[in-house]
Design a protein around this motif. Structure first.
Motif, PDB file in Angstrom:
ATOM      1  N   ALA A 109       0.832  -1.200   0.000  1.00  0.00           N
ATOM      2  CA  ALA A 109       0.000   0.000   0.000  1.00  0.00           C
ATOM      3  C   ALA A 109       0.870   1.254   0.000  1.00  0.00           C
ATOM      4  O   ALA A 109       1.622   1.499   0.949  1.00  0.00           O
ATOM      5  CB  ALA A 109      -0.919   0.004   1.216  1.00  0.00           C
ATOM      6  N   ARG A 110       0.759   2.061  -1.058  1.00  0.00           N
ATOM      7  CA  ARG A 110       1.592   3.248  -1.225  1.00  0.00           C
ATOM      8  C   ARG A 110       0.763   4.506  -0.951  1.00  0.00           C
ATOM      9  O   ARG A 110      -0.211   4.780  -1.623  1.00  0.00           O
ATOM     10  CB  ARG A 110       2.173   3.282  -2.643  1.00  0.00           C
ATOM     11  CG  ARG A 110       2.705   1.945  -3.104  1.00  0.00           C
ATOM     12  CD  ARG A 110       3.630   2.060  -4.301  1.00  0.00           C
ATOM     13  NE  ARG A 110       4.966   2.465  -3.878  1.00  0.00           N
ATOM     14  CZ  ARG A 110       6.042   2.457  -4.668  1.00  0.00           C
ATOM     15  NH1 ARG A 110       5.915   2.062  -5.927  1.00  0.00           N
ATOM     16  NH2 ARG A 110       7.212   2.836  -4.219  1.00  0.00           N
ATOM     17  N   VAL A 165      -6.923   2.523   4.588  1.00  0.00           N
ATOM     18  CA  VAL A 165      -7.527   1.362   5.242  1.00  0.00           C
ATOM     19  C   VAL A 165      -8.540   0.688   4.316  1.00  0.00           C
ATOM     20  O   VAL A 165      -8.582  -0.542   4.216  1.00  0.00           O
ATOM     21  CB  VAL A 165      -8.193   1.779   6.570  1.00  0.00           C
ATOM     22  CG1 VAL A 165      -8.984   0.619   7.175  1.00  0.00           C
ATOM     23  CG2 VAL A 165      -7.140   2.267   7.554  1.00  0.00           C
ATOM     24  N   ASN A 166      -9.331   1.492   3.639  1.00  0.00           N
ATOM     25  CA  ASN A 166     -10.309   0.969   2.690  1.00  0.00           C
ATOM     26  C   ASN A 166      -9.623   0.096   1.640  1.00  0.00           C
ATOM     27  O   ASN A 166     -10.054  -1.030   1.340  1.00  0.00           O
ATOM     28  CB  ASN A 166     -11.025   2.158   2.031  1.00  0.00           C
ATOM     29  CG  ASN A 166     -12.180   1.744   1.141  1.00  0.00           C
ATOM     30  OD1 ASN A 166     -12.504   0.581   1.026  1.00  0.00           O
ATOM     31  ND2 ASN A 166     -12.803   2.718   0.516  1.00  0.00           N
ATOM     32  N   GLY A 167      -8.557   0.599   1.069  1.00  0.00           N
ATOM     33  CA  GLY A 167      -7.845  -0.145   0.036  1.00  0.00           C
ATOM     34  C   GLY A 167      -7.195  -1.410   0.555  1.00  0.00           C
ATOM     35  O   GLY A 167      -7.227  -2.464  -0.096  1.00  0.00           O
ATOM     36  N   VAL A 168      -6.574  -1.316   1.739  1.00  0.00           N
ATOM     37  CA  VAL A 168      -5.914  -2.487   2.322  1.00  0.00           C
ATOM     38  C   VAL A 168      -6.921  -3.601   2.583  1.00  0.00           C
ATOM     39  O   VAL A 168      -6.690  -4.769   2.249  1.00  0.00           O
ATOM     40  CB  VAL A 168      -5.182  -2.092   3.621  1.00  0.00           C
ATOM     41  CG1 VAL A 168      -4.797  -3.334   4.428  1.00  0.00           C
ATOM     42  CG2 VAL A 168      -3.938  -1.272   3.301  1.00  0.00           C
ATOM     43  N   ILE A 184      -1.292  -0.980  -4.132  1.00  0.00           N
ATOM     44  CA  ILE A 184      -2.378  -0.006  -4.016  1.00  0.00           C
ATOM     45  C   ILE A 184      -1.782   1.394  -4.083  1.00  0.00           C
ATOM     46  O   ILE A 184      -0.912   1.743  -3.291  1.00  0.00           O
ATOM     47  CB  ILE A 184      -3.148  -0.158  -2.687  1.00  0.00           C
ATOM     48  CG1 ILE A 184      -3.507  -1.608  -2.416  1.00  0.00           C
ATOM     49  CG2 ILE A 184      -4.392   0.704  -2.700  1.00  0.00           C
ATOM     50  CD1 ILE A 184      -4.094  -1.816  -1.036  1.00  0.00           C
ATOM     51  N   ASP A 185      -2.265   2.181  -5.018  1.00  0.00           N
ATOM     52  CA  ASP A 185      -1.849   3.583  -5.169  1.00  0.00           C
ATOM     53  C   ASP A 185      -2.873   4.448  -4.434  1.00  0.00           C
ATOM     54  O   ASP A 185      -3.945   4.740  -4.956  1.00  0.00           O
ATOM     55  CB  ASP A 185      -1.783   3.927  -6.660  1.00  0.00           C
ATOM     56  CG  ASP A 185      -1.377   5.378  -6.934  1.00  0.00           C
ATOM     57  OD1 ASP A 185      -1.253   6.161  -5.976  1.00  0.00           O
ATOM     58  OD2 ASP A 185      -1.198   5.716  -8.125  1.00  0.00           O
ATOM     59  N   VAL A 186      -2.567   4.839  -3.211  1.00  0.00           N
ATOM     60  CA  VAL A 186      -3.463   5.660  -2.393  1.00  0.00           C
ATOM     61  C   VAL A 186      -2.957   7.097  -2.431  1.00  0.00           C
ATOM     62  O   VAL A 186      -1.888   7.396  -1.910  1.00  0.00           O
ATOM     63  CB  VAL A 186      -3.513   5.167  -0.930  1.00  0.00           C
ATOM     64  CG1 VAL A 186      -4.556   5.949  -0.137  1.00  0.00           C
ATOM     65  CG2 VAL A 186      -3.790   3.681  -0.860  1.00  0.00           C
ATOM     66  N   GLY A 191      -8.443  10.904  -2.758  1.00  0.00           N
ATOM     67  CA  GLY A 191      -9.384  10.770  -1.656  1.00  0.00           C
ATOM     68  C   GLY A 191     -10.174  12.034  -1.406  1.00  0.00           C
ATOM     69  O   GLY A 191     -11.382  11.996  -1.162  1.00  0.00           O
ATOM     70  N   ALA A 192      -9.482  13.176  -1.478  1.00  0.00           N
ATOM     71  CA  ALA A 192     -10.180  14.455  -1.294  1.00  0.00           C
ATOM     72  C   ALA A 192     -11.205  14.667  -2.401  1.00  0.00           C
ATOM     73  O   ALA A 192     -12.310  15.169  -2.160  1.00  0.00           O
ATOM     74  CB  ALA A 192      -9.175  15.601  -1.270  1.00  0.00           C
TER      75      ALA A 192
END
Length: 377
Positions: A109-110, A165-168, A184-186, A191-192
């Motif tokens: 997760a990034r 957390v959602n992505g993980v 995962i590209d976070v 998100g905003a």
């Protein structure tokens, strides 16, 4: 035992949204191991709430031995959280390709501000910049005044930590079916942008003026959706949007129908706001609480975050907990069968290094050699 009991998360040390995500995963029962530098600040001394429930391991990733140690740890992990700018993990030799080769089930997760690609990917930034680029900051504040940063809640925490957390969790569910991990590209800017979904819809049907602040239903323009000063200088908030709730507001505040009856006459909102402000200022915050709290007016006193833990509703819900003398938000959401909990407060810098490596299969002689080389601390 929380719902993530049995999962192991390696969190490379960062600030803001990545530690928040790790905190939430730890609250849910995951073993979260924070990898820190030997000269890093001691989060136990700083009383850093985000470090609760985590193990602290000091590891020098600039040494080949440190890289190999981390990769051996990755073999035993389910998730790795990367809080660095794009390309940093690759330069260290711990990028997703290398890690997934060692553990094909790994969720890598990034967490970045601008994402892993694009013209701004390698630029520095903070919450205020990410929400600027998505329209969230422009929309926040009073008309004809400058935009007001909503702390760092929208970009860093809602758009970053929560999205992480959602992505993980989604990737862990998928890995349970496929047996394969993924990257995962976070991005906080993504998100905003997601948090602004409602206003895109409003604007598309002509129900929102995106060119102005304090001109719309939810931005403080409507007299029934705003904050008001009371007689004692404290504030209350009103959110009486639905007609039945607005009718109750009029009843309890004794607002005359001739002046307040046409709720959605936007042209008269400034006038009604001024008149309602005068009414609210006739009573103290406590008096308004006694009159309206718990009713369908959609009312709440405006509290500081140090006052909030003492409010009866928060006390009853146990919304806050005290850990090592620090009052802080309790784990959320709440699970009926596998409740989350705070295992412990922040550990001292490197406190768990030896025990963690030993639990992951490192021999005592290997740990001693790493210590003598300055790889661990």
């Amino acid at each position: 035992m929380g719902p993530l009991n049995g999962f192991t998360v390696i969190e490379l040390a960062g600030i803001g949204p990545a530690p928040m995500g790790g905190m939430m995963l730890a609250d849910m029962g995951a073993e979260v191991i924070r990898i820190e530098r030997a000269n890093a600040a001691d989060l136990k001394q700083l009383k850093d709430v985000s470090a609760r429930g985590k193990k602290s391991v000091v590891l020098n990733l600039k040494q080949p031995e440190g890289v190999e140690t981390l990769l051996r740890m990755v073999e035993n992990a389910d998730v790795l959280i990367d809080p660095y700018r794009p390309g940093v993990c690759e330069k260290l030799g711990i990028g997703p390709d290398v890690c997934l080769a060692r553990n094909p089930r790994l969720v890598f997760a990034r967490m970045t501000g601008w994402g892993q690609d694009g013209p701004l990917a390698r630029a520095a930034g903070h919450d205020i910049n990410y929400i600027s680029l998505t329209g969230a900051l422009f929309a926040t504040g009073r008309r004809d005044e400058k935009p007001v940063p909503p702390l760092n809640l929208v970009g860093d925490m809602g758009g970053g930590g929560m999205l992480l957390v959602n992505g993980v969790l989604a990737a862990l569910l998928e890995a349970a079916n496929s047996g394969k991990g993924q990257v995962i590209d976070v991005a906080m800017v993504d998100g905003a942008a997601q948090l602004m979904w409602m206003f895109h819809g409003f604007e598309a049907v002509g129900a929102w003026d995106a060119t102005q602040r304090e001109s719309n239903l939810l931005d403080g323009a409507a007299h029934f959706y705003d904050t008001y000063e009371c007689a004692d200088g404290r504030y209350i908030s009103l959110g009486s949007i639905e007609p039945q709730f607005y009718a109750l507001l009029m009843q309890l505040a004794d607002l005359p129908d001739a002046e307040f009856g046409n709720q959605h006459d936007a042209a008269r909102w400034p006038e009604m706001t001024e008149k309602l402000a005068a009414v609210i200022k006739e009573k103290t915050q406590a008096e308004w609480c006694e009159l309206m709290e718990g009713t369908d007016v959609c009312f709440a006193p405006v509290l500081s975050f140090t006052e909030a833990p003492s409010h009866p509703a928060n006390v009853a819900r146990k919304t806050y907990v005290e850990v090592d003398g620090v009052t802080q938000p309790a784990p959320a959401p709440r699970f009926s069968r596998t409740p989350s909990s705070v295992a412990h407060g922040p550990h001292g810098l490197g406190e768990d290094t030896v025990a963690t490596l030993a639990a992951m299969g490192f021999a005592e002689s290997e740990i001693q050699a790493l210590r003598e080389a300055g790889t661990i601390g």
